[in-house]
Design an enzyme around this catalytic site. Structure first.
Site, short mmCIF file in Angstrom:
data_model
loop_
_atom_site.label_atom_id
_atom_site.label_comp_id
_atom_site.label_asym_id
_atom_site.label_seq_id
_atom_site.Cartn_x
_atom_site.Cartn_y
_atom_site.Cartn_z
N THR A 1 6.53 8.06 -6.86
CA THR A 1 5.39 8.38 -6.02
C THR A 1 5.72 8.16 -4.59
OG1 THR A 1 3.83 7.74 -7.68
CG2 THR A 1 3.06 7.78 -5.42
N THR B 1 1.02 3.86 3.53
CA THR B 1 -0.21 3.32 2.96
C THR B 1 0.02 1.81 2.76
OG1 THR B 1 0.48 3.97 0.71
CG2 THR B 1 -1.09 5.41 1.86
N GLU C 1 5.38 -2.82 -3.42
CA GLU C 1 4.24 -3.69 -3.17
C GLU C 1 4.52 -5.11 -3.66
OE1 GLU C 1 1.21 -1.40 -5.06
OE2 GLU C 1 0.69 -0.33 -3.22
N LYS D 1 7.57 7.78 2.60
CA LYS D 1 6.64 6.66 2.44
C LYS D 1 6.56 6.42 0.94
CE LYS D 1 2.90 6.40 1.17
NZ LYS D 1 2.30 6.06 -0.17
#
Lengths: 407, 407
Positions: free
Chosen positions: B191, B154, B276, B180
């Site tokens: 997560t 993602t 991120e 991922k």
């Protein structure tokens, strides 16, 4: 019934305050503050639960636990006096004794507090200079209280004060306080310094009990970034100047409690709304919960979620992240019962009903989220307990401020 | 003795993989992946502890707990299928059964996993189309494994794979996996989605035991932003194609464990380093601690501190924040015993000795902190246990990515 009044630490009778530019670390601004009561005051306090505690915290804990009355609190900004070893403890003692000398009291009647960078030593000379300047500047005016609130700011963008009063048989009793805290704030003594003064006469025991309760519902319910500091300090002084004694089981007690809670909650919200880089105050109410403890854990989980905070910053009604934060809080609940309402600018929008998305307008949600204060109401639909937590959005400026703090 | 080898889910014998662009949410990229073993495989797994669980998590937990062998895992990106009510559960079943139909197996022999936005429904039609495309693309090549790893991304910027092999009486046994995970990562099932395959023959009980251990030291020791998702899933399949059976108390067991741990740790570090907005991988080692549990809590506290993460981003050796994070971890220790060492690019620098700042060069510290991988070694000087956690710095890009996720 309490009345909200102006001011901070000088609102109550018999308190004087002052600020000075001692040149401890900052230049060109005030960096040391003093709160003084000529009449001795009972004092209560709560402190950081961080295992690593700053020198002033050890000093204050001893004084508070000894239970004897005090006369003053001296607070400095710029250097936290944490992780400074034995030298730091000596410097902290020097800070207290310089002030004690100026006020003609015992060093152990002077509480201390520091905020700023960790690891640096406070230079000795500015403390002597600062004590003289503070003594000269002492005043009981509202402005003096505000000056003190400004002197203890670090990354705060505004000073924080709140006060309330009530009547007992026609006599006014006042509670007023000041706080600093912006970054590095988190429950379990949100990193902050706060001094509250009252002219009520309150025994140490009653005062400590109320202080611990107030903290539990206010200072411990805010978070900016989860980092509980080495320096958190909340002190309350009660000098009895009003002539009114607060006893348990009386209306005066209830009013006093309400006033104390008002001040602590108000200061907490001011801190949450001034979080480093903050553009919006976030409030999370968890209602109809099984227990108050659960409600607190749930609301704090949402308020501290980086993903919820960034979504709020982006005015994105990403309720999935709110639900997710509730879900990893560590307490159990039935996800299929939850309703989630967004409230801002006096308007409400239901985002989730029974655990799934309700039909709502994204444009409306975005519009609400652009307000400076946004509230999420999480209805657990399982009981009657509730709790509220406060925080703020997570922004580019937070990164900017903190990636470069020591410059 | 294990050997690191190339590849991921297709490294072990008997596994095929595929990816396809089903058009579930993303356009112009692959968004669905399949891992398939013709020979039935024992399977073990661990899942998110978030109270709010996605539909595929409920489905997988049931299958894993039932203990029967499986044949496949189908994973999609773009939509998490969380908070989607009963419709979401039906869609998840459809996803499993479309694949089952293509592979001529029972739907309950097909595990599912989803990642992406919460609250949207996965549209039905792309699942049918996707199943056909996946079946056609199945292949046992390394490239097919990588294609599957890419399809589940993602906000990841790179796909994540790792594999290792060892010999048992001259026969090679391989363990390989893909993951991922980038944002919304936190211990307690960071997560992420991860599938690991092996051609060893392992009983479900032994497999589950090892999987839970591996998770404890790897996936649960990484954090990007503390948000434990609704979808975390880690699955391990063992199809016995190598002909080697793993029994407790044997050298083969030790090697298998080492290989499994290598793969899970390697994938964890890859995820932590691809957080991120991340520019640097952070590793925190807590050594000479009283207990392993304490060491884990301490290291995770540092790795999740927003203030430590921003300081690393700014290449600022703000060790005070590291000490502070250790201090609010919730476990006790003597701050005056701690040594803190910064390690990067093969060089070491002592920042703290005995709880106070050591004499070190700020320039040197900044230079080390500019590396892409920085390690803090916190020596508690109180015992013999240790633990390591991984994370990354907190940057402007994290805010950018997350303030605007659903666009």
């Amino acid at each position: 019934m309490i009345k909200i009044v102006e001011g901070g630490v000088t609102a109550a009778k018999g308190y004087m305050a002052a600020s000075a530019a001692a040149g401890i670390k900052y230049e060109g601004r005030t960096d040391i503050a003093l709160v003084y009561t000529e009449k001795p005051a009972a004092c209560a306090g709560t402190f950081t639960t961080n295992v690593v505690k700053a020198a002033p915290v050890y000093w204050d804990k001893e004084i508070v636990e000894a239970g004897k009355p005090v006369h003053a609190v001296v607070l400095n900004s710029g250097i936290a006096n944490a992780c400074t070893g034995s030298e730091g403890k000596e410097i902290n003692y020097a800070m207290a004794s310089e002030i004690a000398g100026q006020l003609h009291v015992n060093p152990k009647e002077v509480l201390t507090a520091s905020t700023g960078v960790i690891g640096m030593q406070i230079p000795r000379e500015p403390l002597t200079k600062g004590a003289v300047l503070l003594k000269e500047a002492l005043s009981n005016t509202k402005e003096a209280g505000t000056a003190a609130a400004k002197a203890i700011m670090t990354t705060d963008t505004v000073s924080k004060e709140a006060a309330a009063s009530f009547e007992v048989n026609g006599v006014t009793v006042t509670v007023g306080g000041m706080s600093k805290g912006s970054g590095m704030i988190h429950p379990n003594m949100a990193t902050m310094l706060s001094v509250t003064t009252t002219d009520a006469s309150v025994s140490r025991e009653i005062l400590q009990g109320l202080v611990s309760e107030a903290v539990s519902d206010s200072f411990n319910m805010i978070s900016v970034d989860r980092d509980t500091s080495t320096n958190d300090t909340y002190l309350v002084l009660a000098n009895g100047e009003s002539g009114v004694t607060i006893e348990k089981g009386t209306k005066a007690y209830e009013d006093f409690k309400e006033a104390l809670f008002y001040v602590s909650t108000e200061l907490s919200k001011q801190m949450a709304g001034d979080g480093e880089g903050c553009t919006k105050l976030m409030e999370v109410q968890v209602i109809h919960c099984e227990t108050k403890e659960k409600a607190k854990v749930l609301s704090k989980s949402v308020i501290t979620s980086n993903l919820v905070k960034t979504a709020v910053y982006g005015s994105d009604a990403n309720w999935g992240r709110v639900l997710c934060a509730l879900g990893y809080a560590g307490v159990d609940f039935n996800p299929e019962r939850i309703d989630l309402v967004l409230e801002a600018g006096g308007e409400r929008l239901t985002l989730i009903k029974g655990g799934v998305a309700d039909h709502y307008s994204e444009e409306k949600a975005t519009e609400l989220l652009k307000q400076e204060k946004v509230t999420f109401i999480c209805d657990m639909n399982e009981g009657t307990a509730s709790a509220t937590a406060w925080g703020c959005d997570l922004t580019y400026d937070y990164i900017k401020i903190n990636a470069d703090y020591r410059s």
